[in-house]
Design an enzyme around this catalytic site. Sequence first.
Site, PDB file in Angstrom:
ATOM      1  N   THR A  11     -19.307  11.265  -1.000  1.00  0.00           N
ATOM      2  CA  THR A  11     -18.126  10.766  -0.299  1.00  0.00           C
ATOM      3  C   THR A  11     -18.377   9.430   0.376  1.00  0.00           C
ATOM      4  O   THR A  11     -17.491   8.572   0.417  1.00  0.00           O
ATOM      5  CB  THR A  11     -17.670  11.799   0.758  1.00  0.00           C
ATOM      6  OG1 THR A  11     -17.293  13.003   0.095  1.00  0.00           O
ATOM      7  CG2 THR A  11     -16.501  11.282   1.565  1.00  0.00           C
ATOM      8  N   ASP A  56     -20.639  12.845  -7.732  1.00  0.00           N
ATOM      9  CA  ASP A  56     -20.130  13.728  -6.692  1.00  0.00           C
ATOM     10  C   ASP A  56     -21.140  14.866  -6.606  1.00  0.00           C
ATOM     11  O   ASP A  56     -21.518  15.440  -7.633  1.00  0.00           O
ATOM     12  CB  ASP A  56     -18.749  14.251  -7.087  1.00  0.00           C
ATOM     13  CG  ASP A  56     -18.109  15.121  -6.020  1.00  0.00           C
ATOM     14  OD1 ASP A  56     -18.774  16.061  -5.536  1.00  0.00           O
ATOM     15  OD2 ASP A  56     -16.934  14.881  -5.693  1.00  0.00           O
ATOM     16  N   SER A  57     -21.583  15.224  -5.410  1.00  0.00           N
ATOM     17  CA  SER A  57     -22.690  16.186  -5.329  1.00  0.00           C
ATOM     18  C   SER A  57     -22.304  17.573  -5.830  1.00  0.00           C
ATOM     19  O   SER A  57     -23.174  18.403  -6.087  1.00  0.00           O
ATOM     20  CB  SER A  57     -23.246  16.278  -3.904  1.00  0.00           C
ATOM     21  OG  SER A  57     -22.378  16.982  -3.042  1.00  0.00           O
ATOM     22  N   SER A  58     -21.012  17.845  -5.997  1.00  0.00           N
ATOM     23  CA  SER A  58     -20.621  19.107  -6.619  1.00  0.00           C
ATOM     24  C   SER A  58     -21.075  19.180  -8.073  1.00  0.00           C
ATOM     25  O   SER A  58     -21.146  20.264  -8.653  1.00  0.00           O
ATOM     26  CB  SER A  58     -19.100  19.295  -6.540  1.00  0.00           C
ATOM     27  OG  SER A  58     -18.691  19.468  -5.203  1.00  0.00           O
ATOM     28  N   THR A  88     -22.006  15.585   0.601  1.00  0.00           N
ATOM     29  CA  THR A  88     -22.245  16.678   1.550  1.00  0.00           C
ATOM     30  C   THR A  88     -22.210  18.059   0.898  1.00  0.00           C
ATOM     31  O   THR A  88     -22.838  18.993   1.395  1.00  0.00           O
ATOM     32  CB  THR A  88     -21.210  16.656   2.689  1.00  0.00           C
ATOM     33  OG1 THR A  88     -19.891  16.810   2.140  1.00  0.00           O
ATOM     34  CG2 THR A  88     -21.284  15.349   3.459  1.00  0.00           C
ATOM     35  N   ASP A  89     -21.475  18.222  -0.204  1.00  0.00           N
ATOM     36  CA  ASP A  89     -21.251  19.571  -0.729  1.00  0.00           C
ATOM     37  C   ASP A  89     -22.540  20.292  -1.083  1.00  0.00           C
ATOM     38  O   ASP A  89     -22.670  21.497  -0.825  1.00  0.00           O
ATOM     39  CB  ASP A  89     -20.337  19.521  -1.951  1.00  0.00           C
ATOM     40  CG  ASP A  89     -18.868  19.355  -1.580  1.00  0.00           C
ATOM     41  OD1 ASP A  89     -18.543  19.484  -0.381  1.00  0.00           O
ATOM     42  OD2 ASP A  89     -18.053  19.100  -2.477  1.00  0.00           O
ATOM     43  N   ARG A 235     -26.638  38.379  -2.798  1.00  0.00           N
ATOM     44  CA  ARG A 235     -26.247  38.198  -1.390  1.00  0.00           C
ATOM     45  C   ARG A 235     -25.701  39.524  -0.876  1.00  0.00           C
ATOM     46  O   ARG A 235     -24.577  39.920  -1.181  1.00  0.00           O
ATOM     47  CB  ARG A 235     -25.227  37.074  -1.259  1.00  0.00           C
ATOM     48  CG  ARG A 235     -25.779  35.709  -1.663  1.00  0.00           C
ATOM     49  CD  ARG A 235     -24.795  34.593  -1.365  1.00  0.00           C
ATOM     50  NE  ARG A 235     -24.678  34.371   0.070  1.00  0.00           N
ATOM     51  CZ  ARG A 235     -23.518  34.290   0.724  1.00  0.00           C
ATOM     52  NH1 ARG A 235     -22.380  34.465   0.089  1.00  0.00           N
ATOM     53  NH2 ARG A 235     -23.494  34.060   2.017  1.00  0.00           N
TER      54      ARG A 235
END
Length: 334
Positions: A11, A56-58, A88-89, A235
Amino acid sequence: MRIHVTYTGGTIGMVESANGLVPGADLEGWLYGLLRGGDDLGPGDVTFTQLDPLIDSSNATPDSWQTMVDDLRAHRDDADAFVVLHGTDTMSYSSAAVSYALTGFGKPIVFTGSQHPLGRIESDAAANVTGALNAALSGRAEGVNLFFGHHLFAGNRVTKVSSWAFEGFYSPNTGPVAQSGTPWHWNTIEREGCGWADPRPYGRHDVPVIDMAPGIAAERLAAMLEPRPEAVLLRAFGVGNVPSDEPGLTDVIAGAIRDGVPVIVASQCQQGEVMLGRYETGDAIARAGAVGTSDMTLEAAYAKIVFLLSQGLGGDELAEWMGRSIAGELTQEG
């Protein structure tokens, strides 16, 4: 001091397009403009790498982690500290992954990014980048770190907690390494690990992350584990509990372990510590050979599994290593 900056995308350097935000800002020019006239650090003290392509880090993968590792290694002798600009993702996945691969690096690395692009008046880009640079210059940051929203965190102890707040990251089990201010306030965080000499490059591996939920059926879980993955990150509830009354569910997990699939159990709680067998609902999978993640974040646990698989480990050997600290990612007992 000399600082090397690795710009991966995210971003912080994005601009508007017809299809939403995409990489496109002149981040190098913006950075040097930010540094011009500075007393502690000027443009001549900073080198800059822009990865190609920016992402984009995604869209980040373990191959992206390795690209970052390679760039940091390539400039190790040219700088005293390093800053990685990242989306940031998945930044906390990348900072954890880099911490395992560069345990012997010997120089501080600080990840950062922003919630708003640098071109917007309300952007947090300048505050986060200058904070990361100050952390790198401090002489007190060790290993791999992440700076965001006035706080410095250990890079393998941090998770993203907000998609909009300027304080978008937190370290739920250890707290921050430091808080910026006048002066900065530093905390003592345990970061001991055994290290890893000459690690092999990261590769892509089949590691599903599966959440337990009330009412999940054994048949559904079994379908998720076919064909057999290389490892699974489960999880569970609380300290590592699963729906043990659900007919056949614990048998599905035990069957995967018998087939050589390491079953690694994390907690769905952000602030949690896995203690398999503390309750009856976790005892059966503990006896079958599942292992817990202790107080690792999800991101640190996932990146560690991929790291260990990339080193050629599997089965019981991988499971045993999950309980050993490589880069301070978990609290060692005793």
